[in-house]
Structure formats: C-alpha cells, structure tokens
Design a protein around this motif. Structure first.
Motif, PDB file in Angstrom:
ATOM      1  N   ALA A   1      24.435  32.218  36.549  1.00 12.66           N
ATOM      2  CA  ALA A   1      24.655  32.632  37.933  1.00 12.66           C
ATOM      3  C   ALA A   1      23.635  31.967  38.858  1.00 12.66           C
ATOM      4  O   ALA A   1      23.970  31.543  39.969  1.00 12.66           O
ATOM      5  CB  ALA A   1      24.554  34.153  38.044  1.00 12.66           C
TER       6      ALA A   1
ATOM      7  N   PHE B   1      39.126  29.812  43.343  1.00 16.90           N
ATOM      8  CA  PHE B   1      38.936  31.043  42.580  1.00 16.90           C
ATOM      9  C   PHE B   1      40.048  31.198  41.546  1.00 16.90           C
ATOM     10  O   PHE B   1      39.797  31.549  40.391  1.00 16.90           O
ATOM     11  CB  PHE B   1      38.928  32.243  43.530  1.00 16.90           C
ATOM     12  CG  PHE B   1      38.879  33.581  42.831  1.00 16.90           C
ATOM     13  CD1 PHE B   1      37.662  34.156  42.502  1.00 16.90           C
ATOM     14  CD2 PHE B   1      40.045  34.257  42.506  1.00 16.90           C
ATOM     15  CE1 PHE B   1      37.603  35.383  41.855  1.00 16.90           C
ATOM     16  CE2 PHE B   1      40.002  35.483  41.850  1.00 16.90           C
ATOM     17  CZ  PHE B   1      38.781  36.050  41.529  1.00 16.90           C
TER      18      PHE B   1
ATOM     19  N   GLN C   1      40.004  30.279  36.951  1.00 14.78           N
ATOM     20  CA  GLN C   1      40.247  31.305  35.935  1.00 14.78           C
ATOM     21  C   GLN C   1      40.595  30.665  34.590  1.00 14.78           C
ATOM     22  O   GLN C   1      40.282  31.219  33.532  1.00 14.78           O
ATOM     23  CB  GLN C   1      41.375  32.248  36.372  1.00 14.78           C
ATOM     24  CG  GLN C   1      41.095  33.042  37.623  1.00 14.78           C
ATOM     25  CD  GLN C   1      39.831  33.866  37.548  1.00 14.78           C
ATOM     26  OE1 GLN C   1      39.506  34.432  36.496  1.00 14.78           O
ATOM     27  NE2 GLN C   1      39.101  33.927  38.641  1.00 14.78           N
TER      28      GLN C   1
ATOM     29  N   GLY D   1      31.406  28.012  45.360  1.00 18.30           N
ATOM     30  CA  GLY D   1      31.622  29.446  45.521  1.00 18.30           C
ATOM     31  C   GLY D   1      32.752  29.955  44.654  1.00 18.30           C
ATOM     32  O   GLY D   1      32.651  31.029  44.043  1.00 18.30           O
ATOM     33  N   GLY D   2      33.828  29.184  44.574  1.00 14.55           N
ATOM     34  CA  GLY D   2      34.944  29.586  43.728  1.00 14.55           C
ATOM     35  C   GLY D   2      34.560  29.622  42.268  1.00 14.55           C
ATOM     36  O   GLY D   2      34.944  30.540  41.529  1.00 14.55           O
TER      37      GLY D   2
ATOM     38  N   LEU E   1      31.577  30.163  41.149  1.00 11.10           N
ATOM     39  CA  LEU E   1      30.655  31.276  40.955  1.00 11.10           C
ATOM     40  C   LEU E   1      31.399  32.613  40.941  1.00 11.10           C
ATOM     41  O   LEU E   1      31.095  33.509  40.140  1.00 11.10           O
ATOM     42  CB  LEU E   1      29.607  31.266  42.072  1.00 11.10           C
ATOM     43  CG  LEU E   1      28.517  32.341  42.031  1.00 11.10           C
ATOM     44  CD1 LEU E   1      27.677  32.208  40.765  1.00 11.10           C
ATOM     45  CD2 LEU E   1      27.631  32.236  43.264  1.00 11.10           C
ATOM     46  N   LEU E   2      32.377  32.759  41.816  1.00 15.58           N
ATOM     47  CA  LEU E   2      33.094  34.028  41.950  1.00 15.58           C
ATOM     48  C   LEU E   2      34.178  34.222  40.883  1.00 15.58           C
ATOM     49  O   LEU E   2      34.520  35.361  40.563  1.00 15.58           O
ATOM     50  CB  LEU E   2      33.742  34.110  43.337  1.00 15.58           C
ATOM     51  CG  LEU E   2      32.786  34.196  44.529  1.00 15.58           C
ATOM     52  CD1 LEU E   2      33.567  34.114  45.837  1.00 15.58           C
ATOM     53  CD2 LEU E   2      31.969  35.485  44.481  1.00 15.58           C
TER      54      LEU E   2
ATOM     55  N   LEU F   1      33.189  36.381  37.920  1.00 18.36           N
ATOM     56  CA  LEU F   1      32.854  37.731  38.366  1.00 18.36           C
ATOM     57  C   LEU F   1      34.115  38.526  38.698  1.00 18.36           C
ATOM     58  O   LEU F   1      34.320  39.639  38.210  1.00 18.36           O
ATOM     59  CB  LEU F   1      31.923  37.660  39.589  1.00 18.36           C
ATOM     60  CG  LEU F   1      30.580  36.962  39.380  1.00 18.36           C
ATOM     61  CD1 LEU F   1      29.812  36.872  40.686  1.00 18.36           C
ATOM     62  CD2 LEU F   1      29.751  37.692  38.333  1.00 18.36           C
ATOM     63  N   GLY F   2      34.971  37.953  39.533  1.00 18.43           N
ATOM     64  CA  GLY F   2      36.204  38.640  39.907  1.00 18.43           C
ATOM     65  C   GLY F   2      37.211  38.695  38.781  1.00 18.43           C
ATOM     66  O   GLY F   2      37.896  39.711  38.584  1.00 18.43           O
TER      67      GLY F   2
ATOM     68  N   GLN G   1      36.387  41.355  36.206  1.00 19.42           N
ATOM     69  CA  GLN G   1      36.650  42.691  36.760  1.00 19.42           C
ATOM     70  C   GLN G   1      38.133  43.024  36.707  1.00 19.42           C
ATOM     71  O   GLN G   1      38.531  44.126  36.312  1.00 19.42           O
ATOM     72  CB  GLN G   1      36.142  42.769  38.199  1.00 19.42           C
ATOM     73  CG  GLN G   1      34.634  42.774  38.342  1.00 19.42           C
ATOM     74  CD  GLN G   1      33.991  44.020  37.756  1.00 19.42           C
ATOM     75  OE1 GLN G   1      34.467  45.131  37.944  1.00 19.42           O
ATOM     76  NE2 GLN G   1      32.907  43.822  37.005  1.00 19.42           N
TER      77      GLN G   1
END
Length: 419
Positions: free
Chosen positions: A71, A240, A244, A361-362, A364-365, A368-369, A372
C-alpha cells in the motif's frame, strides 16, 4: 513474376511491407528508441508481481505487514505521477525520464537489501515515488514528436511493447525467483537504469523552444480543465474494474477450488490475446472516433466481468478474460491519445501526471474495494458490481464525447512542429 495466365503476383515481401506500413511506418527514430527502452524496461519488471511473496517468505513479514508495504508502494506511486508531471514540464522530458528510471534502479536495490520492517517501508516509499515518475515524461515526449493524427497508433504500439515485455518478464521472473529473489531486484534495477541511459544518450529533449520559453502554469490550471478532470475520473472507475483481474480474481477463483496455477493459466490469455490482436486492429481503431471506441471498450470490459459471475471452471474464467481483454485492447488504443489532445503543449507533463493518478489510484483502490465486495457478497456481488461500474464509465464517456471531439478537432487544426 506472373502466373500462367499472365496475372501479376505480388511477392510475399511486398505484401508483408504493405501490411506493416500502416501499422508501424512513418514514425520517427526518436519514437522507436523510446519504444525499445520501454520494452527493455518491461522485460525486467519482475519485482512487483512477486513482491508479496518475497516479503512473506524471504523477509518473513506477516500478510498484514506485506499488504501495508505494498500500500505504501502504491501511495508513493500517486505522488510520483504528480511529481513526474511537474518535472517533465519544468526540467524537461529527457532529464525527468532519466532521473526517474536510474533512481528507480537504485531504489529497487535498496528494497532488495533492506531488512526490518522500518527499512523496508522507507525503501518501498522511495521506490513508489520513483517507479512511475517517468510515465508523464514519456507520454509528453510522444505528444511532442508525433502529430495528433498519428498519436493513437504510436501509443498503441507502446501498449503492445509493454504487454510483450510483461508477458516475458512474468515467465522469467517465476523461474528466477526459484533461484533467489535477489536476482529479480538486480535485473529490474539494471533494465530500469538502461532505459534511462538509452534515452539520455539517444533521445534529444523534445520540448520545443517556444514551450521552454514559457513559464508553465501549475496543476491549478490542469484541475480547472473540467473535460480533463471528468476524463480522469472516468478512467479511475475503468481502472478500478480492469485491475480486479490482477488483484481479486485469484481470490475469487480460489473459492471455486481453482489454485494459483489455474489463475496463471487463465490470466495468461490476457497477454497472449493482446500480443496477437492489438497490432492487427490498432491502426483501424486509431481512425475511429476516440470516445466511441472507449465507450465500446468500457462496455465490453463490463460485459466480460459480468459474465465472470457465471464462471466456476478454468475454461469459463479464461473465456471471460478473453472477452474483457478485447475491451481493454479497444480502450488502450486511444486512452492516452485523448490526454495528448486535451493537453496544451506547456502542460503535457502535468496532464500526463494527472492521468497517471487515475491508474495509480485505480491500482491502489482495486484490491481494497474488490476484497470488500468479495467478502461482503461473494464473487457474484464483486463481478456484477464491476459490470455496473464499467457500464457507468461507458455512459459517462459517451456524455463527455462531444467535448472531447471538439478538442481533438482543434488539435488537428493546430500546426504541428516537433522541431
């Protein structure tokens, strides 16, 4: 040469040259040096894919500690994109690219030899800052030397080189990791430094004299461009979703009883399809309306990920990967060219830096997303959410299309000079 009925037959080399000309012809030597450097750099990209494994095995970190280190690396990349954009406009593309890549090589070795969580975190932060700092400079360099009409084709060729190098690096990296992870750090460091030194020796500064004479505005002017900001936000959503496949997909496959080997075989289809198909369609896609190409690409990515909610076997996962990879190929053919069209000549580095934030940013996120969504609702919730987000990005891109079209028309009318 003729046939028995005197019909001329074109020699095979002539046909091959005719095939290559619209795809790779007409681009300057400076571009091909940059292309070769990026291919070399990607051939050595071996640390990132295996970093989590290295941290938990060789360095003995827990999963939580390894996740924190990665991260930090991602957060550093966000800052590096911004800094790289500013430096590309102030110091110049050539100096920024060389500084970033040679610095990345040194930071890569520092991370490879770092021991203890504190030293590893500091080295990861420095590496993150430097790792993607070259990207805005390289994008600005292409925009400096390639006319607006040819930029989509040029950026598409760079995308192909990056994926070719990545595919080879994944195979070599896995083999070398068995002999010791330090090999990966040294090879990655040397190829990064070689990329920068190649550019320094063989590529002149590409900023034109009139651009160098201007005092470049700060990021405030970039953030005031509502079209660019909207485009970056759309790209962030798309990234993002796309990431995946590189982050949470192996976890979802594990729940179906498919292990790392199955994931490796399935995701290999992504690289193989890009290497085969992208050179064939790049020139054709470059001539189409950029926004409509992206709308179709985003939608196809969404459909591919949506279909993944039905997958439970290796064959099914591979099939859905092939679907969204076709969408990735379409979008990649024009994504960076749009940024080059939107950017004023004196702010190309900063525009590239802001665009790079969407990708950093994508990336990194995404884990995380994604994790979840996977934990809360299972694989179906994850993949259907991805489908919805990608289709929303396609709809937003369609709404932004008229403004992008107007800016491209203005870019095509502006006299182009690469000195």
């Amino acid at each position: 040469m003729t046939t028995l009925d005197d019909t001329p037959v074109t020699p095979a080399p002539g046909r091959f040259a005719a095939f290559l000309r619209p795809r790779v012809g007409g681009l300057p030597r400076t571009f091909w040096v940059l292309w070769a450097g990026m291919l070399l750099n990607r051939l050595g990209t071996m640390v990132e894919p295996f970093l989590g494994l290295y941290l938990t095995t060789t360095r003995g970190l827990s999963l939580a500690q390894a996740g924190a280190v990665m991260a930090v690396l991602g957060a550093g990349s966000l800052g590096g994109q911004i800094a790289g954009g500013a430096l590309a406009d102030r110091l110049g593309r050539r100096a920024t690219l060389t500084l970033a890549t040679v610095g990345t090589g040194a930071a890569m070795l520092a991370l490879g030899y770092a021991q203890g969580i504190a030293a590893i975190v500091v080295a990861a932060l420095v590496l993150g800052l430097l790792l993607d700092m070259y990207r805005p400079a390289s994008q600005a360099m292409v925009a400096d030397i390639i006319s607006p009409a040819e930029r989509p084709r040029a950026f598409g060729l760079l995308f192909w080189a990056v994926n070719l190098g990545w595919a080879v690096a994944m195979v070599l990296g896995g083999t070398l990791a068995q002999r010791g992870f330090l090999w990966l750090f040294w090879i990655d460091a040397l190829t990064c430094a070689a990329f920068g030194l190649l550019v320094w020796r063989a590529v002149p500064e590409t900023r034109t004299r009139d651009v160098r004479a201007r005092r470049a505005a700060g990021f405030r002017r970039v953030l005031g461009d509502r079209v660019m900001v909207g485009y970056v936000l759309i790209t962030l959503v798309y990234t993002f979703v796309l990431m995946q496949g590189m982050t949470t997909m192996p976890l979802a496959m594990k729940e179906e009883g498919l292990g790392p080997q199955s994931y490796g075989l399935a995701i290999a289809a992504n690289g193989v399809l890009i290497i085969i198909v992208q050179p064939l369609v790049n020139a054709w896609l470059a001539r189409r309306d950029h926004s409509l190409v992206m709308v179709a690409g985003f939608a196809l990515v969404g459909i591919g990920y949506g279909l993944t909610s039905l997958a439970s076997s290796l064959a099914a996962y591979t099939a859905t990967i092939l679907v969204w990879t076709l969408g990735e190929i379409m979008a990649a053919s024009v994504l960076q060219a749009v940024v080059a069209d939107l950017a004023p000549a004196d702010l190309r580095g900063r525009y590239g830096g802001l665009y790079g934030v969407a990708w950093s940013g994508g990336f990194l996120l995404a884990p995380l997303g994604g994790t979840q969504l996977l934990g809360a609702g299972g694989a179906a919730a994850l993949w259907l959410s991805c489908a919805g987000l990608a289709l929303a990005a396609a709809a937003a891109q369609f709404a932004l299309a008229p403004a992008i079209r107007r800016r491209r028309a203005a870019a095509l009318k502006t006299p182009f000079s690469s000195e």
